[in-house]
Design an enzyme around this catalytic site. Structure first.
Site, PDB file in Angstrom:
ATOM      1  N   ASP A  99       0.847  -1.204   0.000  1.00 38.05           N
ATOM      2  CA  ASP A  99       0.000   0.000   0.000  1.00 38.05           C
ATOM      3  C   ASP A  99       0.881   1.252   0.000  1.00 38.05           C
ATOM      4  O   ASP A  99       0.367   2.376  -0.091  1.00 38.05           O
ATOM      5  CB  ASP A  99      -1.005  -0.004   1.160  1.00 38.05           C
ATOM      6  CG  ASP A  99      -0.345   0.067   2.523  1.00 38.05           C
ATOM      7  OD1 ASP A  99       0.896  -0.074   2.605  1.00 38.05           O
ATOM      8  OD2 ASP A  99      -1.077   0.259   3.519  1.00 38.05           O
ATOM      9  N   SER A 100       2.208   1.062   0.039  1.00 36.33           N
ATOM     10  CA  SER A 100       3.140   2.176  -0.223  1.00 36.33           C
ATOM     11  C   SER A 100       2.877   2.744  -1.612  1.00 36.33           C
ATOM     12  O   SER A 100       3.332   3.847  -1.928  1.00 36.33           O
ATOM     13  CB  SER A 100       4.594   1.706  -0.097  1.00 36.33           C
ATOM     14  OG  SER A 100       4.808   0.513  -0.829  1.00 36.33           O
ATOM     15  N   GLU A 159       8.776  -4.025  10.913  1.00 34.20           N
ATOM     16  CA  GLU A 159       9.182  -2.714  10.358  1.00 34.20           C
ATOM     17  C   GLU A 159       9.549  -1.745  11.472  1.00 34.20           C
ATOM     18  O   GLU A 159       8.826  -1.622  12.483  1.00 34.20           O
ATOM     19  CB  GLU A 159       8.030  -2.120   9.516  1.00 34.20           C
ATOM     20  CG  GLU A 159       8.395  -0.732   8.970  1.00 34.20           C
ATOM     21  CD  GLU A 159       7.472  -0.224   7.866  1.00 34.20           C
ATOM     22  OE1 GLU A 159       6.561  -0.967   7.438  1.00 34.20           O
ATOM     23  OE2 GLU A 159       7.680   0.924   7.432  1.00 34.20           O
ATOM     24  N   GLU A 193      -1.619  -5.369   8.521  1.00 32.66           N
ATOM     25  CA  GLU A 193      -0.846  -4.771   9.603  1.00 32.66           C
ATOM     26  C   GLU A 193      -1.532  -4.986  10.947  1.00 32.66           C
ATOM     27  O   GLU A 193      -2.764  -4.956  11.026  1.00 32.66           O
ATOM     28  CB  GLU A 193      -0.684  -3.257   9.364  1.00 32.66           C
ATOM     29  CG  GLU A 193       0.123  -2.927   8.129  1.00 32.66           C
ATOM     30  CD  GLU A 193       0.317  -1.416   7.926  1.00 32.66           C
ATOM     31  OE1 GLU A 193      -0.062  -0.620   8.817  1.00 32.66           O
ATOM     32  OE2 GLU A 193       0.844  -1.054   6.864  1.00 32.66           O
TER      33      GLU A 193
END
Ligand code: KIV
Length: 293
Positions: A57-58, A194, A127
Site C-alpha cells: 500500500d506504499s 518494520e 498490519e
C-alpha cells in the site's frame, strides 16, 4: 525479460507454504522481497531473482503521490495487483490489504482479501498484532495465506503520532514478541517487522517458527524487504535510514529525458533511420523529388 535462473530455465513458482519453512536458523537462505506496482516493475523484480513481490500500500505514497498510505482503496490495490500478476512472475505475489479493508468484520475482510487473490495475488498482508487475530484466522479459514506486519505499521500513523520507531522499551519489545507469536499461531506464514531496534528484530525472529522479513529491523531477520523506488533511487525526496540505494534511476532518467528534449529542440531527433519513407516510385509520382525511399 524472463523470470529465469542463471542457466536460462524458468524458476519454479514460489508459494506461501514454501516461504513458511524458510528460517535462516534452519539453514535457509535469507528471503528477498521487494515491492512492485505494475507489470514492468514486476518483470524487473522477478528478473532480479526476488522470492516475493509485495504490491504494497506504499503504492499510495511512491506511485500515487499521497502523503501517507491511508488513501488507497481495495479497488486501487486490486488494480495494481492485477498489473503485477499479468507479468506472470515466478516470485510469490503478496497483495497488501489497505487501511479499513480488514478493520470492520471478518466477512468484509475475507471478501476484500478475495478481491486481491482474484486479481492474481498468492497471499495477502495485513498490519497489526493481537487486535487482528480474528481477521487472520478468518483468512486462513478461507484458504488465503496471510503475512503479518508489526512494529512501525504505517496505517497506524495517526495512532502512533507519526512514523516512529517502535519497540524501544522493554514492555513494547515484549509486546512485539507476543504479537508475532500470536500471529504465527493464528496461521500467518511470515511476519514483516518494520521500524524496530535490531535487538528486537532478533528477539522476534528467535521466538517464532515462521520467517520474519525486516525493513528497518536489523540484520537478524529471516529476510529483508525494501520499496522498489528506494532500491532503484527513483525518488530522492525521502531517505529513511534503513534504505540502501542500488541505482540512481531517477537522476539517470531525468538526464535521458533531458537529452531527448535537446535532440528535439535542435532537430537531431528523429533522424532518417527513425522515420518511415515512401518508395522512390511513389515519391516520384507525388512529385517529391529527392525522397530516397
Ligand atoms: O506497503 C509497503 O511497501 C510495505 C512494506 C514497507 C513492507 O508494507
Amino acid at each position: 525479460m524472463a523470470p529465469t535462473t542463471g542457466d536460462g530455465t524458468r524458476r519454479r513458482p514460489v508459494t506461501a507454504p514454501a516461504i513458511r519453512s524458510r528460517k535462516v536458523r534452519d539453514g535457509a537462505d535469507p528471503l528477498v522481497m521487494v515491492t512492485a506496482y505494475d507489470a514492468p516493475g514486476a518483470r524487473i523484480a522477478d528478473a532480479g531473482g526476488v522470492d516475493m513481490i509485495l504490491v504494497g500500500d506504499s503504492l499510495a505514497m511512491v506511485v500515487l503521490g499521497y502523503d501517507d498510505t491511508l488513501q488507497v482503496t481495495i479497488d486501487d490495490m486490486a488494480h495494481h495487483t492485477a498489473a503485477v500478476a499479468r507479468a506472470k512472475p515466478s516470485a510469490l505475489v503478496v497483495g497488501d490489504l489497505p487501511w479499513m479493508s480488514y478493520h470492520v468484520d471478518r466477512a468484509d475482510t475475507v471478501r476484500n482479501a478475495a478481491q486481491l487473490i482474484k486479481a492474481g495475488a498468492g497471499a495477502v498482508k495485513l498490519e497489526g498484532g493481537r487486535k487482528r487475530l480474528p481477521m487472520v484466522e478468518a483468512l486462513v479459514d478461507a484458504e488465503i495465506p496471510v503475512m503479518g506486519h508489526i512494529g512501525l505499521t504505517p496505517q497506524s500513523v495517526h495512532a502512533m503520532g507519526g512514523f516512529k520507531v517502535q519497540g524501544r522499551t522493554s514492555e513494547a519489545a515484549t509486546q512485539l514478541v507476543g504479537a508475532a507469536k500470536a500471529l504465527a499461531h493464528a496461521g500467518a506464514f511470515a511476519v514483516v517487522l518494520e521500524g524496530i531496534p535490531d535487538e528486537v528484530g532478533r528477539m522476534v525472529t528467535d521466538a517464532i517458527d515462521v520467517p520474519t522479513i525486516g525493513i528497518g529491523a536489523g540484520p537478524h531477520c529471516d529476510g529483508q524487504v525494501l520499496v522498489y523506488h528506494d532500491v532503484l533511487g527513483i525518488e530522492e525526496r525521502m531517505a529513511p535510514k534503513f534504505v540502501r540505494r542500488y541505482a540512481d534511476v531517477g537522476a539517470d532518467s531525468a538526464a535521458a529525458i533531458g537529452r531527448f528534449a535537446d535532440d528535439v529542440r535542435t532537430g537531431a531527433f528523429p533522424g532518417p533511420d527513425e522515420s518511415y519513407h515512401l518508395s522512390a516510385a511513389v515519391a516520384e509520382t507525388l512529385g517529391l523529388y529527392g525522397a530516397d525511399g
